[in-house]
Design a protein around this motif. Structure first.
Motif, PDB file in Angstrom:
ATOM      1  N   PRO A 294       4.181  -0.375 -10.721  1.00  0.00           N
ATOM      2  CA  PRO A 294       5.101  -1.121 -10.591  1.00  0.00           C
ATOM      3  C   PRO A 294       4.511  -2.355  -9.378  1.00  0.00           C
ATOM      4  O   PRO A 294       5.309  -3.098  -8.531  1.00  0.00           O
ATOM      5  CB  PRO A 294       4.683   0.001  -9.077  1.00  0.00           C
ATOM      6  N   TYR A 295       3.704  -2.558  -9.664  1.00  0.00           N
ATOM      7  CA  TYR A 295       3.075  -3.511  -8.974  1.00  0.00           C
ATOM      8  C   TYR A 295       2.773  -4.855  -9.800  1.00  0.00           C
ATOM      9  O   TYR A 295       1.559  -5.870  -9.692  1.00  0.00           O
ATOM     10  CB  TYR A 295       1.645  -3.935  -7.945  1.00  0.00           C
ATOM     11  N   GLY A 296       3.776  -4.925 -11.096  1.00  0.00           N
ATOM     12  CA  GLY A 296       3.529  -6.042 -11.981  1.00  0.00           C
ATOM     13  C   GLY A 296       2.309  -6.362 -12.578  1.00  0.00           C
ATOM     14  O   GLY A 296       1.720  -5.380 -13.078  1.00  0.00           O
ATOM     15  N   LEU A 297       2.660  -6.631 -13.845  1.00  0.00           N
ATOM     16  CA  LEU A 297       1.903  -7.094 -15.241  1.00  0.00           C
ATOM     17  C   LEU A 297       0.288  -6.896 -14.429  1.00  0.00           C
ATOM     18  O   LEU A 297      -0.812  -6.412 -14.978  1.00  0.00           O
ATOM     19  CB  LEU A 297       2.383  -7.808 -16.141  1.00  0.00           C
ATOM     20  N   LEU A 298       0.188  -8.432 -13.934  1.00  0.00           N
ATOM     21  CA  LEU A 298      -1.017  -8.576 -13.544  1.00  0.00           C
ATOM     22  C   LEU A 298      -2.263  -8.682 -12.315  1.00  0.00           C
ATOM     23  O   LEU A 298      -2.940  -8.704 -11.610  1.00  0.00           O
ATOM     24  CB  LEU A 298      -1.276  -9.976 -14.180  1.00  0.00           C
ATOM     25  N   GLY A 299      -0.701  -7.288 -11.746  1.00  0.00           N
ATOM     26  CA  GLY A 299      -0.486  -7.613  -9.961  1.00  0.00           C
ATOM     27  C   GLY A 299      -1.770  -6.528  -9.493  1.00  0.00           C
ATOM     28  O   GLY A 299      -2.274  -5.584 -10.240  1.00  0.00           O
ATOM     29  N   LYS A 300      -1.956  -6.149  -8.416  1.00  0.00           N
ATOM     30  CA  LYS A 300      -2.709  -4.958  -8.252  1.00  0.00           C
ATOM     31  C   LYS A 300      -2.016  -3.966  -6.623  1.00  0.00           C
ATOM     32  O   LYS A 300      -0.853  -4.706  -6.031  1.00  0.00           O
ATOM     33  CB  LYS A 300      -3.581  -5.355  -6.900  1.00  0.00           C
ATOM     34  N   PRO A 301      -2.281  -2.640  -6.918  1.00  0.00           N
ATOM     35  CA  PRO A 301      -1.536  -2.188  -6.009  1.00  0.00           C
ATOM     36  C   PRO A 301      -1.382  -2.113  -4.182  1.00  0.00           C
ATOM     37  O   PRO A 301      -2.406  -3.134  -4.550  1.00  0.00           O
ATOM     38  CB  PRO A 301      -1.900  -0.648  -6.247  1.00  0.00           C
ATOM     39  N   GLN A 302      -0.342  -1.949  -3.316  1.00  0.00           N
ATOM     40  CA  GLN A 302      -0.400  -2.238  -1.789  1.00  0.00           C
ATOM     41  C   GLN A 302      -0.483  -1.033  -1.605  1.00  0.00           C
ATOM     42  O   GLN A 302       0.289  -0.286  -2.350  1.00  0.00           O
ATOM     43  CB  GLN A 302       0.485  -3.287  -2.077  1.00  0.00           C
ATOM     44  N   ALA A 303      -0.812  -0.922  -0.522  1.00  0.00           N
ATOM     45  CA  ALA A 303      -0.546  -0.021   0.427  1.00  0.00           C
ATOM     46  C   ALA A 303       0.945   0.488   0.446  1.00  0.00           C
ATOM     47  O   ALA A 303       1.474  -0.688   1.128  1.00  0.00           O
ATOM     48  CB  ALA A 303      -0.921   0.187   1.493  1.00  0.00           C
ATOM     49  N   ALA A 304       1.848   1.133   0.861  1.00  0.00           N
ATOM     50  CA  ALA A 304       3.395   1.254   0.764  1.00  0.00           C
ATOM     51  C   ALA A 304       2.636   1.288   2.307  1.00  0.00           C
ATOM     52  O   ALA A 304       1.938   2.263   2.975  1.00  0.00           O
ATOM     53  CB  ALA A 304       3.216   3.187   0.599  1.00  0.00           C
ATOM     54  N   VAL A 305       4.183   0.967   2.898  1.00  0.00           N
ATOM     55  CA  VAL A 305       4.740   0.271   3.795  1.00  0.00           C
ATOM     56  C   VAL A 305       5.652   0.640   4.381  1.00  0.00           C
ATOM     57  O   VAL A 305       7.019   0.105   3.450  1.00  0.00           O
ATOM     58  CB  VAL A 305       4.202  -0.828   4.724  1.00  0.00           C
ATOM     59  N   ARG A 306       6.380   1.235   5.365  1.00  0.00           N
ATOM     60  CA  ARG A 306       7.801   1.882   5.371  1.00  0.00           C
ATOM     61  C   ARG A 306       7.916   1.018   7.429  1.00  0.00           C
ATOM     62  O   ARG A 306       8.179   1.808   7.608  1.00  0.00           O
ATOM     63  CB  ARG A 306       8.604   3.067   5.608  1.00  0.00           C
ATOM     64  N   SER A 307       7.923  -0.692   6.943  1.00  0.00           N
ATOM     65  CA  SER A 307       7.700  -0.755   8.711  1.00  0.00           C
ATOM     66  C   SER A 307       8.503  -1.093   9.374  1.00  0.00           C
ATOM     67  O   SER A 307       9.861  -1.208   9.553  1.00  0.00           O
ATOM     68  CB  SER A 307       6.786  -2.204   8.642  1.00  0.00           C
ATOM     69  N   ILE A 308       8.248  -0.467  10.946  1.00  0.00           N
ATOM     70  CA  ILE A 308       9.397  -1.455  11.348  1.00  0.00           C
ATOM     71  C   ILE A 308       8.684  -1.680  12.835  1.00  0.00           C
ATOM     72  O   ILE A 308       7.115  -2.269  12.438  1.00  0.00           O
ATOM     73  CB  ILE A 308       9.553   0.060  12.337  1.00  0.00           C
ATOM     74  N   ALA A 309       9.359  -2.474  13.539  1.00  0.00           N
ATOM     75  CA  ALA A 309       8.643  -3.625  14.613  1.00  0.00           C
ATOM     76  C   ALA A 309       8.071  -2.875  15.369  1.00  0.00           C
ATOM     77  O   ALA A 309       7.194  -3.553  15.674  1.00  0.00           O
ATOM     78  CB  ALA A 309       9.880  -3.818  15.282  1.00  0.00           C
ATOM     79  N   GLU A 310       8.281  -2.173  16.103  1.00  0.00           N
ATOM     80  CA  GLU A 310       7.564  -1.120  17.874  1.00  0.00           C
ATOM     81  C   GLU A 310       8.021   0.003  17.427  1.00  0.00           C
ATOM     82  O   GLU A 310       8.605   0.449  16.428  1.00  0.00           O
ATOM     83  CB  GLU A 310       8.480  -1.594  18.427  1.00  0.00           C
ATOM     84  N   PRO A 311       6.704   0.738  17.654  1.00  0.00           N
ATOM     85  CA  PRO A 311       7.149   2.026  17.834  1.00  0.00           C
ATOM     86  C   PRO A 311       8.817   2.617  18.411  1.00  0.00           C
ATOM     87  O   PRO A 311       8.709   2.319  19.183  1.00  0.00           O
ATOM     88  CB  PRO A 311       5.755   2.855  18.498  1.00  0.00           C
TER      89      PRO A 311
END
Ligand code: ATP
Ligand code: MG
Lengths: 627, 254
Positions: A294-311
């Protein structure tokens, strides 16, 4: 295809790979250090071609050409530094979505600036002095310029590699890519680092664009085509990895070359022209890579974010005031047909606005409560529109059936693409959805026999009584009401809550038994399906459609509508869509440079009103809870 | 049969052997503490038991069934509740909605598309909130709560699926001493009433020695001691890990 022809195509692919690499590597480097996806990177590439064209045609001989290429790279590099200093620096801490939008606004501005400076015609540069000939390889003529390109890609890769491995600058870039906080802690001047990385990335894009001047004409559509390809390359190679970028560039270019090389194949029962599937093949490669890594052939995993602007505030049922307001607005809309005699344009405008409302509300459904920032919602609009139009064209289906198939076609597409998309998050998801939309666009564009290619489908007129615009308006109004109420209902139901739960905390949601990916996948599909309704209506409202229906521009329109209204409110997309559609129909039609105008509106919006209009209004009135 | 039995459990991150050949059991109704210095591997253990991390090797038997490698949501369905070291709740929902979500999921009602959540399981959710003393905050946004209160909400959420085993990773982190005692006493009372087994980590020795039925000590990924309060207090290895040689818990606690 003979074996030697196959090898020849493979060589051809390698020369294309160099071009892809130049644009993708800058994108990847910039992302690694600043975490900004620079959508305007394709525009810098395009500018490279135009500027190099000007040098090559105004200064004769090798100096104009080769000197021009070097000068172009430097100019674009400086431009990149300026962009970073003037704009990006202000938004490093903004939500990803805003960063993406801001760089997209740049795409629009740069595109119009290019149009203004160089005009709308394609411009073909001279051939490269010293490399005009061709050499014979595998019994065919390979232009020596292509051979030169084959070598320059790996050369730059090696140079970059050493620069990153051996120099202080390189160490900082690597450190920042791995851990941004650390660089700040080391007391490094972050601003200088970010500016120079952006300049370097821009320089490489400019160089890549300049080198194309002898191969392909400078063209105003290059920016989006290039960024689309670059996204695929970066996603396949892994964000932040330069070797990954080259590897992926080679894979993608080779797969495309292979498709062209295979050409038309007769399978007996069906003839397939593989050269029409270059873009689809690209997608298949990306899909395969994303499933396996999922993070590409030579990429590193990233933390999942489902970010929103503000609470975000908890959602509440509509207040009596809001309900009254809604009834008044609906009553006014119902009265609009009465004006049909005096001002027919008003109804057309009304239909446009209502279609925009369905489009934006469905996008908001996944963007807001789902936290999935789709940059390719036009795909489902287009699938709906084409689904309906093609049904009419090929089978002479009645409008009722066509309008039923429209959401189904979009739903099918959204199920397919959404399955991949929900596996990613944040900017990765944004890029993937954008790439999918580009693929739908390309499929429609390239599959001329079925879709009509660039001419589109014409003569999709609604049958009586819907040919009267007031009847069609009422139909659109009813469907818009149904779509908005349905999506709203879903948000108040357990399913909608589960979507938000998955966005707020994947960890907690999974720990109480919610399959977040599945919920978000389903949400994505529902949004796609509803969006298909808008597409179907659009086809009948306009009577004809073209690939423009699926363009990136439309996806971005949707984003702007949602942000304009405010992403955290349920009424936001309705207000945003209405306002934006009205603006587009009135102000923007007045100028040839509407793209730049739109770009500037987006920039103002991003910098000044990060909460959108409804959000800002809610704050203004001191009311904590936006409707 | 033990509620939970862990056998030869191991997990390494790169070169760090975070959990190394760990084995222990949790008996029905037991209130079991896992202690150990920072970085001992406690959270990693918890993450493997609730499915967030897949173990490199070893078995995790929940009432005899091996659950190693299952997804967190599958393990939750088997009756394992979890609270996190860094509390995780749904910030855009009210307190009661947070608990309602767990109840909805437990009832298999996540894929309902029509009926509004507002009244679904609300009574039961309020009841659970009452049990952790948070009923008054029911309709406030959960992200506005003080950290200690969020921990209580997590407890209510974790109790929603009537778990047989509760994993609580530092349930009292960030609380004042009195609040700590209250919360642990509350947990103990709730689980005794329901016969739930609890595995928890805790840095306050007072709390551990006062409430835990049994204590497991982890250090550098290994179990170095396992026994009741008195046995742990007198264990030379444990004292060495915590204080170097010489000092005792009695001296440290005062
Ligand atoms: N995701 C990870 N990646 C790399 N190393 C990790 C990861 N999670 C934990 N570790 C390492 O594993 C070891 C055990 O960590 P763990 O969080 O399990 O300790 P802990 O006993 O819970 O500590 P604390 O009391 O501070 O919470 C530590 O050395 C930690 O740095
Ligand atoms: Mg821990």
């Amino acid at each position: 295809m003979t074996f030697s022809a196959f090898l020849f195509q493979a060589l051809n692919g390698l020369s294309t790979a160099s071009g892809l690499f130049f644009i993708a590597v800058g994108l990847s480097l910039i992302f690694g250090v600043s975490r900004i996806i620079n959508i305007a990177h394709g525009s810098l590439y395009m500018l490279g071609t135009y500027i190099a064209y000007t040098f090559a045609t105004h200064i004769d001989g090798g100096l104009g050409y080769w000197g021009g290429i070097v000068a172009t790279a430097l100019i674009v590099g400086v431009l990149g530094a300026l962009i970073e200093i003037v704009l990006l620096r202000r938004i490093y801490r903004a939500p990803e979505l805003f960063q993406l939008l801001a760089t997209f606004a740049l795409v629009l501005v740069i595109n119009d600036a290019t149009l203004w400076l160089w005009g709308p015609e394609d411009l073909l540069g001279p051939r490269a002095p010293g490399l005009r000939g061709a050499i014979e390889v595998f019994g065919r003529q390979l232009p020596s310029y292509d051979l030169f390109l084959i070598f320059i890609g790996p050369l730059v890769l090696i140079l970059l590699h050493f620069a990153l491995a051996r120099t202080r600058f390189g160490r900082l870039v690597r450190a920042a890519t791995q851990d941004r906080e650390m660089v700040g802690a080391l007391g490094v001047n972050q601003a200088v680092l970010f500016t120079s990385v952006f300049a370097l990335g821009a320089l490489l894009a400019g160089l890549g664009g300049a080198l194309q001047v002898a191969r392909e004409p400078a063209n105003l559509a290059t920016d989006l085509v290039a960024i689309g390809d670059a996204f695929v390359v970066v996603v396949v190679g892994g964000m932040g990895s330069i070797s990954g970028a080259y590897l992926a560039a080679v894979i993608i270019a080779e797969v495309k070359a292979l498709c062209i090389g295979i050409g038309v194949v007769d399978f007996g029962f069906v003839t397939v022209n593989f050269s029409k599937f270059t873009l689809v093949a690209e997608f298949l490669v990306m899909a395969a890579v994303l499933i396996a890594r999922p993070y590409g052939l030579l990429g590193k995993p990233q933390a999942a974010v489902r970010s929103i602007a503000e609470p975000e505030e908890p959602i509440r049922p509509a207040t009596p005031m809001l309900k009254t307001l809604a009834v008044i607005v609906l009553a006014l809309l119902m009265c609009l047909p009465l004006l049909a005699q005096s001002s027919p344009y008003l109804l057309i405008l009304g239909i446009d606005v209502l279609i925009a409302v369905i489009f934006a509300t469905s996008l908001h459904f996944i963007m807001g409560p789902g936290g999935m920032h789709s940059f390719g919602h036009a795909a489902y609009f287009g699938l709906g529109a084409y689904g309906a139009a093609l049904l009419v064209k090929w089978l002479g289906a009645p409008m009722g059936i066509a309008l039923l198939v429209a959401p189904l076609a979009a739903l099918a597409g959204a199920l397919l693409f959404g399955w991949f998309a929900v596996r990613l998050s944040g900017v990765y998801l944004a890029m993937l959805t954008l790439a999918f939309a580009q693929i739908v666009w390309a499929a429609v564009f390239q599959w001329e026999g079925f879709t009509g290619g660039s001419n589109g489908v014409i003569g999709v007129w609604p049958p009586p009584p819907f040919d009267k615009s007031w009847v069609f308006f009422v139909l659109t109004l009813l469907l818009a009401i149904a779509a908005v109420l349905l999506l709203r209902r879903l948000l108040f139901a357990p399913f909608g809550y589960a979507m938000r739960a998955g966005r707020d905390s994947v960890l907690r949601a999974e720990a109480i038994g919610i399959d977040v990916k599945r919920v978000h996948w389903l949400a994505f599909a529902i949004a796609g399906g509803i969006c298909g309704v808008a597409g179907g209506l659009f086809a009948f409202a306009k009577g004809s459609i073209s690939p423009e229906t699926i363009s990136v521009g439309r996806s971005i329109d949707g984003l702007v509508m949602v942000l304009l209204g405010g992403i955290q409110t349920l009424t936001g997309p309705i207000v945003g869509a209405s306002l934006y559609a009205l603006l587009q129909d009135t102000v923007m039609r007045q100028t040839e440079y509407w793209r730049a105008l739109l770009g500037i509106i987006i920039l103002v919006l991003v910098l000044a009103f990060p909460q959108g209009i409804v959000g800002a209004a809610a704050h203004l009135f001191g009311k904590r809870r936006a409707p | 049969m033990s509620v939970l039995e862990v056998r030869a459990l191991s997990k390494a991150f790169g070169g760090v052997r975070a959990v190394n050949d760990v084995a222990f059991v949790v008996e029905p109704g037991e209130f079991l503490a896992m202690i150990g210095p920072n970085g001992a591997g406690k959270s990693t253990c918890f993450n493997m038991i609730n499915g967030q991390l897949a173990p490199d090797s070893g078995e995790i038997l929940l009432e005899g069934k091996n659950i190693a490698g299952l997804a967190p949501r599958a393990i939750w369905r088997l009756g394992v509740g979890r609270t996190f070291q860094v509390a995780a709740t749904f910030g855009s929902m009210t307190v009661v909605e947070n608990v309602q979500m767990a109840l909805l999921s437990h009832a298999g009602e996540i894929y309902r598309f029509w009926r509004p959540v507002a009244q679904m399981h609300r009574v039961r959710a309020l009841d659970l909130l009452g049990q952790v003393g948070m009923q008054d905050a029911a309709d406030r946004p959960s992200r506005e709560l003080a950290y200690g209160d969020v921990k209580r909400i997590e407890l209510a959420i974790a109790l929603a699926n009537e778990p047989r085993l509760l994993l609580m990773d530092e349930p009292t982190a960030g609380m004042a001493p009195r609040e700590r005692n209250e919360l642990i006493a509350l947990v103990k009372r709730l689980v005794v009433e329901r016969g739930v087994s609890v595995l928890f980590t805790e840095h306050s020795m007072d709390v551990v020695f006062a409430y835990a039925d049994r204590i497991i000590v982890l250090a550098r990924g290994r179990v170095i001691a396992d026994g009741n309060a008195a046995a742990i207090r007198d264990n030379a290895k444990v004292r060495e890990v915590y204080f170097g040689t010489g000092k005792t818990f009695a001296g440290a606690a005062s």
